[in-house]
Design a protein around this motif. Structure first.
Motif, PDB file in Angstrom:
ATOM      1  N   ASP A   1       0.836  -1.198   0.000  1.00  0.00           N
ATOM      2  CA  ASP A   1       0.000   0.000   0.000  1.00  0.00           C
ATOM      3  C   ASP A   1       0.873   1.250   0.000  1.00  0.00           C
ATOM      4  O   ASP A   1       1.277   1.734   1.053  1.00  0.00           O
ATOM      5  CB  ASP A   1      -0.933  -0.015   1.211  1.00  0.00           C
ATOM      6  CG  ASP A   1      -2.002   1.063   1.151  1.00  0.00           C
ATOM      7  OD1 ASP A   1      -1.842   2.035   0.391  1.00  0.00           O
ATOM      8  OD2 ASP A   1      -3.007   0.923   1.873  1.00  0.00           O
TER       9      ASP A   1
ATOM     10  N   GLN B   1      -0.468   4.293   2.034  1.00  0.00           N
ATOM     11  CA  GLN B   1      -0.275   4.163   3.488  1.00  0.00           C
ATOM     12  C   GLN B   1       1.185   4.441   3.844  1.00  0.00           C
ATOM     13  O   GLN B   1       1.473   5.115   4.821  1.00  0.00           O
ATOM     14  CB  GLN B   1      -0.654   2.762   3.966  1.00  0.00           C
ATOM     15  CG  GLN B   1      -2.141   2.532   4.107  1.00  0.00           C
ATOM     16  CD  GLN B   1      -2.714   3.298   5.278  1.00  0.00           C
ATOM     17  OE1 GLN B   1      -3.322   4.355   5.104  1.00  0.00           O
ATOM     18  NE2 GLN B   1      -2.531   2.786   6.463  1.00  0.00           N
TER      19      GLN B   1
ATOM     20  N   ARG C   1       1.906   8.183   3.696  1.00  0.00           N
ATOM     21  CA  ARG C   1       1.404   8.905   4.872  1.00  0.00           C
ATOM     22  C   ARG C   1       2.308   8.687   6.080  1.00  0.00           C
ATOM     23  O   ARG C   1       2.635   9.626   6.810  1.00  0.00           O
ATOM     24  CB  ARG C   1      -0.029   8.506   5.180  1.00  0.00           C
ATOM     25  CG  ARG C   1      -1.037   9.110   4.207  1.00  0.00           C
ATOM     26  CD  ARG C   1      -2.477   8.907   4.676  1.00  0.00           C
ATOM     27  NE  ARG C   1      -2.931   7.546   4.501  1.00  0.00           N
ATOM     28  CZ  ARG C   1      -3.445   7.040   3.385  1.00  0.00           C
ATOM     29  NH1 ARG C   1      -3.560   7.807   2.324  1.00  0.00           N
ATOM     30  NH2 ARG C   1      -3.835   5.787   3.328  1.00  0.00           N
ATOM     31  N   GLY C   2       2.717   7.431   6.312  1.00  0.00           N
ATOM     32  CA  GLY C   2       3.613   7.136   7.432  1.00  0.00           C
ATOM     33  C   GLY C   2       4.967   7.798   7.268  1.00  0.00           C
ATOM     34  O   GLY C   2       5.524   8.360   8.215  1.00  0.00           O
TER      35      GLY C   2
ATOM     36  N   GLN D   1       7.129  -1.811   6.223  1.00  0.00           N
ATOM     37  CA  GLN D   1       5.786  -2.221   6.668  1.00  0.00           C
ATOM     38  C   GLN D   1       5.382  -1.463   7.933  1.00  0.00           C
ATOM     39  O   GLN D   1       4.225  -1.081   8.094  1.00  0.00           O
ATOM     40  CB  GLN D   1       5.736  -3.731   6.916  1.00  0.00           C
ATOM     41  CG  GLN D   1       5.682  -4.562   5.658  1.00  0.00           C
ATOM     42  CD  GLN D   1       4.485  -4.231   4.778  1.00  0.00           C
ATOM     43  OE1 GLN D   1       4.646  -3.814   3.649  1.00  0.00           O
ATOM     44  NE2 GLN D   1       3.291  -4.413   5.289  1.00  0.00           N
ATOM     45  N   GLU D   2       6.343  -1.257   8.837  1.00  0.00           N
ATOM     46  CA  GLU D   2       6.054  -0.484  10.050  1.00  0.00           C
ATOM     47  C   GLU D   2       5.589   0.923   9.696  1.00  0.00           C
ATOM     48  O   GLU D   2       4.696   1.477  10.336  1.00  0.00           O
ATOM     49  CB  GLU D   2       7.278  -0.418  10.955  1.00  0.00           C
ATOM     50  CG  GLU D   2       7.559  -1.696  11.688  1.00  0.00           C
ATOM     51  CD  GLU D   2       8.772  -1.588  12.607  1.00  0.00           C
ATOM     52  OE1 GLU D   2       9.033  -0.491  13.134  1.00  0.00           O
ATOM     53  OE2 GLU D   2       9.455  -2.616  12.775  1.00  0.00           O
TER      54      GLU D   2
ATOM     55  N   THR E   1       3.914   1.797   7.117  1.00  0.00           N
ATOM     56  CA  THR E   1       2.564   1.813   6.557  1.00  0.00           C
ATOM     57  C   THR E   1       1.519   1.961   7.657  1.00  0.00           C
ATOM     58  O   THR E   1       0.397   2.388   7.385  1.00  0.00           O
ATOM     59  CB  THR E   1       2.247   0.562   5.723  1.00  0.00           C
ATOM     60  OG1 THR E   1       2.288  -0.597   6.550  1.00  0.00           O
ATOM     61  CG2 THR E   1       3.188   0.421   4.558  1.00  0.00           C
ATOM     62  N   THR E   2       1.866   1.625   8.882  1.00  0.00           N
ATOM     63  CA  THR E   2       0.925   1.770  10.007  1.00  0.00           C
ATOM     64  C   THR E   2       1.338   2.907  10.945  1.00  0.00           C
ATOM     65  O   THR E   2       0.683   3.146  11.943  1.00  0.00           O
ATOM     66  CB  THR E   2       0.829   0.461  10.823  1.00  0.00           C
ATOM     67  OG1 THR E   2       2.121   0.134  11.334  1.00  0.00           O
ATOM     68  CG2 THR E   2       0.319  -0.670   9.963  1.00  0.00           C
ATOM     69  N   TYR E   3       2.409   3.602  10.621  1.00  0.00           N
ATOM     70  CA  TYR E   3       2.934   4.653  11.492  1.00  0.00           C
ATOM     71  C   TYR E   3       1.993   5.853  11.624  1.00  0.00           C
ATOM     72  O   TYR E   3       2.013   6.535  12.624  1.00  0.00           O
ATOM     73  CB  TYR E   3       4.302   5.113  10.965  1.00  0.00           C
ATOM     74  CG  TYR E   3       5.050   5.983  11.934  1.00  0.00           C
ATOM     75  CD1 TYR E   3       5.397   5.508  13.198  1.00  0.00           C
ATOM     76  CD2 TYR E   3       5.414   7.273  11.593  1.00  0.00           C
ATOM     77  CE1 TYR E   3       6.081   6.298  14.090  1.00  0.00           C
ATOM     78  CE2 TYR E   3       6.119   8.061  12.480  1.00  0.00           C
ATOM     79  CZ  TYR E   3       6.450   7.582  13.723  1.00  0.00           C
ATOM     80  OH  TYR E   3       7.128   8.361  14.603  1.00  0.00           O
ATOM     81  N   ASN E   4       1.173   6.067  10.647  1.00  0.00           N
ATOM     82  CA  ASN E   4       0.284   7.239  10.686  1.00  0.00           C
ATOM     83  C   ASN E   4      -0.994   6.976  11.464  1.00  0.00           C
ATOM     84  O   ASN E   4      -1.809   7.871  11.618  1.00  0.00           O
ATOM     85  CB  ASN E   4      -0.037   7.725   9.275  1.00  0.00           C
ATOM     86  CG  ASN E   4      -0.801   6.698   8.475  1.00  0.00           C
ATOM     87  OD1 ASN E   4      -0.761   5.501   8.785  1.00  0.00           O
ATOM     88  ND2 ASN E   4      -1.508   7.136   7.461  1.00  0.00           N
ATOM     89  N   ASN E   5      -1.190   5.773  11.919  1.00  0.00           N
ATOM     90  CA  ASN E   5      -2.429   5.434  12.653  1.00  0.00           C
ATOM     91  C   ASN E   5      -2.344   5.776  14.109  1.00  0.00           C
ATOM     92  O   ASN E   5      -1.372   5.926  14.712  1.00  0.00           O
ATOM     93  CB  ASN E   5      -2.754   3.957  12.483  1.00  0.00           C
ATOM     94  CG  ASN E   5      -3.050   3.615  11.035  1.00  0.00           C
ATOM     95  OD1 ASN E   5      -3.479   4.453  10.276  1.00  0.00           O
ATOM     96  ND2 ASN E   5      -2.789   2.383  10.667  1.00  0.00           N
TER      97      ASN E   5
END
Length: 129
Positions: free
Chosen positions: A63, A66, A69-70, A122-123, A125-129
């Motif tokens: 992604d 994603q 954004r991260g 991969q980390e 891709t979820t950093y912005n959550n």
């Protein structure tokens, strides 16, 4: 930058987490009129490691939006005074004095290999959550 990019980024992410907590705590303290300690200076090696992620990660993540954004959030945390930290990093990557530091970060990323790089990407891709 003798250690691998993975170690550098892990340290950087840990530093970011600590700084985020410090900023949150500092914001609470400002309401109480307590002096706040300035944030620690970011090194050129850290900035180079972050920039190299923009080169390495797009081919390693599913992604891209994603990741972007991260990555943008990470860059902004390291360059909080910049209006557009991603553009600032891109501009820095073209500066002559930054070339050798950037080359070293690229070498470290190659040494780390796709598996480790993919884990870091991969980390993000979820950093912005």
């Amino acid at each position: 930058m003798k250690s691998s990019m993975f170690k550098s980024l892990s340290l950087g992410l840990l530093t970011t987490a600590v700084m985020s907590l410090s900023v949150t705590h500092a914001a609470k303290q400002q309401d109480e009129n307590i002096e706040v300690t300035p944030i620690q200076k970011v090194t050129q090696q850290e900035l180079a490691a972050i920039y190299v992620l923009s080169e390495v990660c797009p081919s390693l993540v599913k992604d891209d939006a994603q990741f972007s954004r991260g990555y943008s959030k990470l860059a902004q945390e390291y360059l909080p005074r910049e209006k557009d930290a991603v553009s600032a990093l891109s501009k820095l990557s073209k500066e002559k004095k930054f070339k050798s530091i950037l080359a070293e970060a690229r070498t470290d990323a190659k040494k780390a290999g796709d598996s480790k790089n993919k884990e870091i990407c991969q980390e993000l891709t979820t950093y912005n959550n």
